[in-house]
Design an enzyme around this catalytic site. Structure first.
Site, PDB file in Angstrom:
ATOM      1  N   SER A  16      15.427  -6.782  35.209  1.00 35.95           N
ATOM      2  CA  SER A  16      15.913  -6.203  36.373  1.00 35.95           C
ATOM      3  C   SER A  16      17.209  -5.940  36.344  1.00 35.95           C
ATOM      4  O   SER A  16      18.013  -6.751  35.996  1.00 35.95           O
ATOM      5  CB  SER A  16      15.288  -6.879  37.510  1.00 35.95           C
ATOM      6  N   CYS A  66      24.179 -13.571  42.891  1.00 36.65           N
ATOM      7  CA  CYS A  66      23.715 -14.927  43.361  1.00 36.65           C
ATOM      8  C   CYS A  66      22.535 -15.644  42.596  1.00 36.65           C
ATOM      9  O   CYS A  66      22.419 -16.695  42.169  1.00 36.65           O
ATOM     10  CB  CYS A  66      23.741 -14.988  44.792  1.00 36.65           C
ATOM     11  N   ASP A  91      11.175  -7.156  28.819  1.00 34.89           N
ATOM     12  CA  ASP A  91      10.615  -6.381  30.017  1.00 34.89           C
ATOM     13  C   ASP A  91       9.145  -5.905  29.539  1.00 34.89           C
ATOM     14  O   ASP A  91       8.903  -6.091  28.387  1.00 34.89           O
ATOM     15  CB  ASP A  91      11.644  -5.507  30.435  1.00 34.89           C
TER      16      ASP A  91
END
Length: 325
Positions: free
Chosen positions: A189, A153, A211
């Site tokens: 992530s 989502c 990252d």
């Protein structure tokens, strides 16, 4: 653009309104179809003291109630009992959707818990089947193409925000509408950053995925042998390389879960689109002196996508039931 002209701030609430009517109408249709006329029930599990998770839970409840859903927050005092509680909800026919407010353990155990949630009730789209479909550009769960797969989502919300901001070129064929665009994503992530980089690359963009350790380049690749995005290591995350890739980017997306992190404004290209999806404000106040469009948070759009996912899962279960009958 001139540095003396402030860019526009676009609120997530403005973008979310585009989906409210569609969601509310589908909820009403589902309620009418059901024998008991019950509204779809979303259950959220909270097993941490993270203020971001608490805030997310409150907004989820408020949005659910405003759109006709039922919502139930189940607080788990002892996180060791969370798995058992999820399994219980999986088995409960009254529960239509399940979400967990992460992080819980903050390690690989969280990835395990994501897979404990029933695939048929996983509104966040974190199940490995959904992830595999996303990475390989597969949009259906069955060969007859009647059951739609869903997308995680938050990455989906960021795609919808980019569409709203007209970063996607609708004159190009679907699946290639980010052709020529360069995007820097400051987060890798497994829940948001990596899948987002893959989604944008699959739509034709060149994505610089950043990252704490290194920087990677995601591209779709060329030729028939490539069915999904390609990843290339560019090097360690050093200031010189970070500045180079970010100043080359048409879009900067930040998602660092730290109140102390601030993305360097001087690394933003004049006129770039800047979006922050972290609970924390990753940008300094002068961001609008560089950005043409700035979205400071994305939570309300994420909740809309979560509810759209839930409606799709409900419809998938209805179709499966009809096929069995």
């Amino acid at each position: 653009m001139s540095s003396t002209v402030a860019g526009r701030t676009i609120l997530a609430s403005t973008i979310a309104k585009c989906y409210n009517q569609e969601i509310e109408e589908k909820v009403k249709e589902i309620i009418q179809r059901r024998e008991n006329h019950a509204a779809p029930l979303l259950v959220g599990f909270l097993a941490n003291d993270d203020p971001a998770a608490e805030s997310y839970a409150k907004w989820t409840e408020k949005t659910c109630k405003s759109m006709g859903f039922n919502y139930e927050l189940r607080r788990i005092a002892n996180k060791d009992f969370l798995e058992e509680s999820i399994i219980e909800a999986n088995r409960d026919d009254a529960v239509d959707g399940i979400m967990v407010y992460f992080p819980v353990f903050g390690n690989a155990q969280d990835q395990y818990l994501q897979q404990v949630v029933s695939m048929e009730k996983d509104v966040e789209g974190l199940n490995h089947v959904y992830y595999q479909n996303m990475y390989h550009n597969i949009r259906y769960l069955d060969e007859n193409k009647t059951l739609k797969s869903i997308l995680p989502c938050t990455p989906l919300a960021l795609v919808k925000i980019l569409e709203f901001l007209k970063v996607y070129n609708v004159l190009l064929p679907e699946g290639n509408r980010l052709y020529g665009k360069k995007v820097a994503v400051i987060n890798r992530s497994e829940i948001v950053g990596r899948p987002l980089a893959a989604l944008l690359a699959n739509d034709g963009a060149t994505v610089y995925s950043v990252d704490i350790d290194n920087i990677q380049k995601f591209t779709r690749g060329e030729g028939l042998k490539f069915s999904k995005h390609q990843v290339q290591d560019l090097g360690d995350n050093e200031p010189v390389l970070l500045e180079k890739v970010c100043k080359d980017a048409d879009v900067i997306i930040t998602g660092v879960p730290s109140p102390n992190y601030k993305f360097p404004t001087e690394y933003i290209k004049e006129g770039a689109v800047v979006i922050n999806f972290s609970f924390h404000k990753n940008l300094n106040d002068d961001v609008k002196e560089k950005a043409s469009l700035y979205v400071p948070s994305t939570g309300k759009v994420t909740i809309c996508m979560l509810l759209r996912n839930m409606l799709r899962l409900v419809e998938n279960r209805e179709k499966l039931k009809q096929q069995i009958l």
